[in-house]
Design a protein around this motif. Structure first.
Motif, PDB file in Angstrom:
ATOM      1  N   ARG A   1     -10.862   5.974  -3.051  1.00 65.02           N
ATOM      2  CA  ARG A   1     -11.030   6.692  -4.312  1.00 65.02           C
ATOM      3  C   ARG A   1     -12.506   6.974  -4.506  1.00 65.02           C
ATOM      4  NH1 ARG A   1     -12.947   3.744  -8.815  1.00 65.02           N
ATOM      5  NH2 ARG A   1     -13.056   1.512  -8.436  1.00 65.02           N
TER       6      ARG A   1
ATOM      7  N   PHE B   1       0.810  -1.215   0.000  1.00 66.24           N
ATOM      8  CA  PHE B   1       0.000   0.000   0.000  1.00 66.24           C
ATOM      9  C   PHE B   1       0.845   1.268   0.000  1.00 66.24           C
ATOM     10  CE2 PHE B   1      -2.874  -3.018   2.442  1.00 66.24           C
ATOM     11  CZ  PHE B   1      -3.528  -3.418   1.299  1.00 66.24           C
TER      12      PHE B   1
ATOM     13  N   MET C   1      -7.017  -3.554 -10.711  1.00 65.66           N
ATOM     14  CA  MET C   1      -8.399  -3.083 -10.624  1.00 65.66           C
ATOM     15  C   MET C   1      -8.688  -2.036 -11.695  1.00 65.66           C
ATOM     16  SD  MET C   1     -10.461  -1.288  -7.469  1.00 65.66           S
ATOM     17  CE  MET C   1      -9.783  -2.372  -6.232  1.00 65.66           C
TER      18      MET C   1
ATOM     19  N   LEU D   1     -14.810   4.597  -2.087  1.00 64.48           N
ATOM     20  CA  LEU D   1     -14.648   3.149  -2.104  1.00 64.48           C
ATOM     21  C   LEU D   1     -13.283   2.812  -1.542  1.00 64.48           C
ATOM     22  CD1 LEU D   1     -15.511   0.295  -2.918  1.00 64.48           C
ATOM     23  CD2 LEU D   1     -14.493   0.728  -5.162  1.00 64.48           C
ATOM     24  N   GLN D   2     -13.284   2.052  -0.473  1.00 66.31           N
ATOM     25  CA  GLN D   2     -12.026   1.649   0.117  1.00 66.31           C
ATOM     26  C   GLN D   2     -11.433   0.499  -0.670  1.00 66.31           C
ATOM     27  OE1 GLN D   2     -12.331  -0.415   3.734  1.00 66.31           O
ATOM     28  NE2 GLN D   2     -10.138  -0.490   4.076  1.00 66.31           N
ATOM     29  N   ARG D   3     -10.144   0.568  -0.903  1.00 64.84           N
ATOM     30  CA  ARG D   3      -9.457  -0.531  -1.567  1.00 64.84           C
ATOM     31  C   ARG D   3      -9.639  -1.801  -0.731  1.00 64.84           C
ATOM     32  NH1 ARG D   3      -3.681   0.886  -1.294  1.00 64.84           N
ATOM     33  NH2 ARG D   3      -4.255   2.350  -2.905  1.00 64.84           N
TER      34      ARG D   3
ATOM     35  N   LEU E   1     -16.300  -5.278  -8.063  1.00 67.27           N
ATOM     36  CA  LEU E   1     -14.958  -4.912  -8.518  1.00 67.27           C
ATOM     37  C   LEU E   1     -14.586  -5.658  -9.795  1.00 67.27           C
ATOM     38  CD1 LEU E   1     -13.072  -4.861  -5.107  1.00 67.27           C
ATOM     39  CD2 LEU E   1     -13.851  -2.899  -6.439  1.00 67.27           C
TER      40      LEU E   1
ATOM     41  N   GLY F   1     -15.588  -0.731 -10.637  1.00 71.13           N
ATOM     42  CA  GLY F   1     -16.399  -1.229  -9.534  1.00 71.13           C
ATOM     43  C   GLY F   1     -16.809  -0.103  -8.624  1.00 71.13           C
ATOM     44  N   THR F   2     -18.004  -0.208  -8.100  1.00 71.46           N
ATOM     45  CA  THR F   2     -18.502   0.809  -7.181  1.00 71.46           C
ATOM     46  C   THR F   2     -18.667   0.264  -5.772  1.00 71.46           C
ATOM     47  OG1 THR F   2     -20.769   0.257  -7.811  1.00 71.46           O
ATOM     48  CG2 THR F   2     -19.705   2.077  -9.004  1.00 71.46           C
ATOM     49  N   SER F   3     -18.422  -0.988  -5.609  1.00 71.39           N
ATOM     50  CA  SER F   3     -18.471  -1.596  -4.283  1.00 71.39           C
ATOM     51  C   SER F   3     -17.586  -2.841  -4.328  1.00 71.39           C
ATOM     52  CB  SER F   3     -19.900  -2.001  -3.917  1.00 71.39           C
ATOM     53  OG  SER F   3     -20.324  -3.083  -4.737  1.00 71.39           O
ATOM     54  N   TRP F   4     -17.349  -3.423  -3.152  1.00 66.83           N
ATOM     55  CA  TRP F   4     -16.513  -4.627  -3.136  1.00 66.83           C
ATOM     56  C   TRP F   4     -17.175  -5.776  -3.915  1.00 66.83           C
ATOM     57  CZ3 TRP F   4     -13.856  -5.540   2.282  1.00 66.83           C
ATOM     58  CH2 TRP F   4     -12.994  -4.458   2.543  1.00 66.83           C
TER      59      TRP F   4
ATOM     60  N   THR G   1     -15.944   6.881  -6.326  1.00 69.75           N
ATOM     61  CA  THR G   1     -16.627   6.034  -7.280  1.00 69.75           C
ATOM     62  C   THR G   1     -17.479   6.911  -8.181  1.00 69.75           C
ATOM     63  OG1 THR G   1     -18.585   5.772  -5.927  1.00 69.75           O
ATOM     64  CG2 THR G   1     -16.785   4.247  -5.519  1.00 69.75           C
TER      65      THR G   1
ATOM     66  N   ASN H   1      -6.700   2.220  -8.488  1.00 68.32           N
ATOM     67  CA  ASN H   1      -7.084   2.121  -7.085  1.00 68.32           C
ATOM     68  C   ASN H   1      -6.454   0.924  -6.407  1.00 68.32           C
ATOM     69  OD1 ASN H   1      -8.461   3.054  -4.804  1.00 68.32           O
ATOM     70  ND2 ASN H   1     -10.047   1.491  -5.076  1.00 68.32           N
ATOM     71  N   GLY H   2      -5.398   0.407  -6.998  1.00 70.72           N
ATOM     72  CA  GLY H   2      -4.722  -0.685  -6.333  1.00 70.72           C
ATOM     73  C   GLY H   2      -5.038  -2.016  -6.972  1.00 70.72           C
TER      74      GLY H   2
END
Lengths: 505, 293
Positions: free
Chosen positions: B159, A189, A246, B167-169, A255, A249-252, B161, A223-224
């Motif tokens: 970041r 990170f 990545m 949105l957390q990585r 993605l 995606g707007t949520s987990w 959205t 975003n990683g």
């Protein structure tokens, strides 16, 4: 009347001279599966998930292994499993400098040095500005059977590092001749612009205080990257790296990632490492093997169960290179994503031109599976292990009809595959105590013609659960399908144990 | 001649304490032989042990002696040890070897004949309480997401959205911080005068956090709390009311004005439920007073 010679066991294992067209020419091999919990820990009920393995190529009788196994004394260093007889018996040796256990660990031996390297997320977790920041330690043991704790070669703090994964070898020519070369891929990170896919590497890892370089292998930013970052090393200097970049995606749960492979041709010793493979689409370093794949990171809510047979999903990847001289252009890649509404599918593809082009379709696609692991032996045979959930599937729900089935498949041509079932165990027991359930990875390694591997599974001593056979070190009763404590009498609850396997050619 | 260590002091450093009888030089497992100074000892009675060694009475174990330690075949002794290797047998490393007198055994057991695992649990609980700044009993009134976004969402990897949300990585080790508001009933150690106390805990079930207490509204029990270090203290969210007080105050005036610290529970022993009382409750009751200070 001529007598028919008796069939001997060795004769039965001999490959047929004539084979069906398209079938791989592979011997059935001899399969060994061992529950690794030592007899002295017969009473333990820990969930020893996320196993890893390292076989000493110079002496395959020496094997080190790891899992989320705490120090049985409840204090002190974290342990590794140690075998000096080719995996038949195991001892727990607490030499990893981490408080009772690690939060991630993987292992690798130098090819000829006998030195064991580890990449760990060390506990206790450090805090910076109120944030828990997992720190990477790269470790070395000159004697992995001794009592001396592993030496810390690198201790990286900062914003946090995740899932270090070790590949090691020893150089044969030029400046690296005789020197241990170690690659630790990790999700760092600290990297700027979200280019978190990283490889820490040293070309003199066996030196007293070796320097490790830290290189982001993702040039695209964003975003990683997902946690699973892997490398594969060939003796000629070729190093492949694989990761999930990545892209949306707007949520987990939504993605999306590109599946990317990078390559270096000189053990990452040059000025711009891992830039040898350009993508034909955008011209940047890193060949995008698959684009915009949906890879949900689940569970995404506190307290939710693992969606796939109690297991979490969201990042699985494996890569392996053909170790034969002149064959470093052959590379296999596996990853998992969602192709339908609720599945989690492992895909396997290959390249024979150093990663420039890839098989356009999957060589294998395994629905509802995790933990792909790849290795290629000295015959060029590919070994592919994974764990598949069977039975009617509803996300987040597990029933007695669901089983976790651990496969080990081999192919000499990437087209036809045989299939060994190493374990088929209930997926609804034991109930998960945390995550991961089985682990975010397993491992396969080839030494010569033989394959060595490790996986975690429900440890019920039921022979039907292990179709290729199994041997337990811990006290058990196969007839009663019961684990027993060290006194040989007291019943012990089932749990998750690591299992070693060896498939000899 | 160096003074012999007291058994109660040794028992704080040794996880596995047993009375045994030396059988002969050697080892019960080949992996221990190379280290040298090993003897085979038959365990007669386990006095203090982790769960995995509870049933070792009657078993032979390998004891690695310290340089200078001497024992003879047939000799009975109390062995203060820490586990070293677990294989077909167990190898332990001796901190001390003392005569098998009742006084030593009683000191290890803290004066009470009981399960050896319970003895170790209680000794661990004592040490844990000794290191704590505040021990309270109380009830979880509510659980909430902390005010400071950085404490929950993580500054890194965030970041925007398409919808404008943050949105957390994803990370397997994301702690998923939560804060429990605890109504304090009793203060057993330390100073705490307010009616409530804020306890931060990781809600994540990831292996990194799975041992940490997962607090729920309505839970009642004991809380063993350590004053957070500056590194453990989340920085304030921009504009968050009273956020500055979350950091430990440095001046006397600031301390007086500061809000109480947000404690963090990470260790399994940081919370013990009234409904599943274990070593902590026994410790508090044995003290005869709610005050452990």
């Amino acid at each position: 009347m001529p007598k028919t010679p008796p069939r001997t066991p060795s004769a039965r294992k001999r490959p047929r001279r004539r084979r069906a067209a398209g079938r791989p020419l592979l011997t059935p091999g001899t399969v060994t599966v061992v529950n690794m919990i030592p007899q002295s820990l017969s009473g333990e009920t820990n969930h020893d998930s996320e196993p890893n393995l390292a076989v000493n190529p110079a002496n395959p009788a020496q094997i080190a292994a790891s899992a989320f196994t705490p120090n049985p004394a409840g204090f002190g260093n974290a342990p590794i499993f140690v075998s000096t007889d080719g995996g038949n018996t195991w001892v727990l040796n607490a030499i990893v400098p981490s408080d009772r256990m690690t939060a991630d660990i993987s292992l690798g031996f130098g090819r000829t040095s006998g030195k064991l390297y580890a990449g760990i997320i060390r506990t206790p977790i450090e805090f910076v500005n109120g944030q828990a920041t997992p720190r990477l330690n790269i470790l070395r043991a000159n004697s992995f059977t001794g009592a001396t704790p592993m030496k810390v070669l690198k201790n990286r703090r900062g914003e946090g590092v995740d899932q270090p994964y070790v590949e090691a070898t020893t150089g044969t020519t030029g400046a690296t001749a005789g020197k241990d070369i170690v690659f630790v891929s990790d999700n760092d990170f600290n990297q700027p612009a979200g280019r978190t896919a990283t490889i820490d590497h040293s070309r003199k890892a066996g030196a007293t205080s070796p320097a490790f370089k830290t290189v982001s292998i993702d040039v695209r930013g964003g975003n990683g990257d997902a946690p699973s970052i892997r490398s594969a090393v060939h003796a000629d200097g070729t190093v492949y790296g694989g990761f999930l970049h990545m892209v949306g995606g707007t949520s987990w749960a939504t993605l999306r990632y590109d599946v990317v492979v990078v390559r270096d041709d000189a053990f990452a010793g040059g000025a711009g490492p891992f830039a040898a493979l350009l993508d034909p689409g955008d011209g940047q370093a890193g060949r995008r093997v698959a684009l915009n794949r949906l890879i949900p990171f689940l569970p995404d809510q506190q307290g939710d169960p693992g969606p796939l047979g109690q297991e979490r999903i969201g990042s699985h990847l494996a890569i392996a290179v053909d170790p034969r001289p002149g064959q470093s252009g052959t590379v296999y890649l596996a990853w998992a994503d969602r192709v339908g509404a609720t599945d989690y599918t492992v895909h396997l593809r290959s390249s024979t031109d150093r990663g420039v082009t890839w098989s356009p379709a999957d060589l294998l696609a395994i629905t509802n599976a995790v933990n792909p692991a790849l290795a290629i032996n000295s015959d060029g045979t590919v070994g592919f292990a994974y764990q598949q959930l069977t039975g009617a599937f509803t996300p987040g729900v597990v029933t007695a009809a669901n089983r976790w089935v651990t496969h080990f498949r081999r192919s000499s041509n990437g087209v036809s595959w045989n299939d060994l079932i190493l374990a088929t165990v209930p997926a609804n027991a034991p109930p998960a105590r945390g995550l991961p359930y089985l682990g975010d990875y397993i491992r396969v390694q080839a030494v010569g013609r033989d394959f060595y591997g490790i996986f975690s599974a429900n440890n019920t001593p039921n022979l039907a659960n292990f179709p290729s056979g199994v041997r337990f070190q811990r006290n058990h009763n196969f007839a009663l399908q019961r684990l027993l404590d060290i006194d040989g009498v007291t019943p012990v609850d089932i749990s998750i144990d690591p299992f070693f396997f060896r498939v000899t050619a | 001649m160096a003074a012999r260590s007291r058994p109660e002091d040794l028992a704080r450093k040794a996880r596995f304490v047993f009375q045994g009888r030396v059988k002969r030089p050697g080892a019960t497992m080949k992996e221990a032989l190379a280290a040298g100074r090993t003897v085979i000892v038959t365990v007669d009675e386990v006095l203090q042990a982790p769960e995995t060694l509870r049933h070792y009475a009657g078993k032979e174990v390998t004891v690695q002696l310290r340089p200078g330690q001497r024992v003879a075949p047939g000799q009975a002794a109390v062995f203060f040890t820490n586990p070293w290797l677990f294989g077909k047998s167990v190898a332990v490393q001796a901190l001390a070897v003392q005569p098998p007198v009742k006084k030593a055994r009683d000191a290890v057991r803290m004066g009470v004949e009981r399960d050896p695992v319970r003895t170790l649990d209680e000794r661990d609980a004592r040490a844990h309480v000794e290191s704590a700044d505040v021990v309270v009993s109380g009830r979880v009134k509510s659980v909430r997401v902390p005010d400071a976004p950085r404490a929950v969402r993580g500054a890194r990897g965030a970041r925007a959205t398409a919808a404008g949300a943050t949105l957390q990585r994803p990370s397997e080790h994301d702690p998923m911080w939560r804060e429990a508001v605890v109504e304090v009933e009793d203060v057993h150690k330390g100073s705490h005068t307010r009616k409530t106390i804020i306890v931060r805990f990781p809600a994540s079930r990831d292996v990194m956090w799975s041992e940490a207490p997962k607090l729920r509204p309505g839970q009642e029990g004991y809380f063993v709390l350590h004053t957070p270090t500056e590194a453990e203290t989340p920085p304030p969210a921009p504009g968050a009311k009273g956020a500055r007080a979350a950091r430990p105050a440095r001046t006397k005036a600031a301390k007086a004005a500061a809000k109480p610290p947000v404690y963090t529970v990470l260790h399994a022993g940081d919370f013990e439920s009234f409904t599943r009382p274990q070593a902590l409750q026994a410790l508090i009751r044995a003290s005869g007073t709610p005050d452990l200070s």
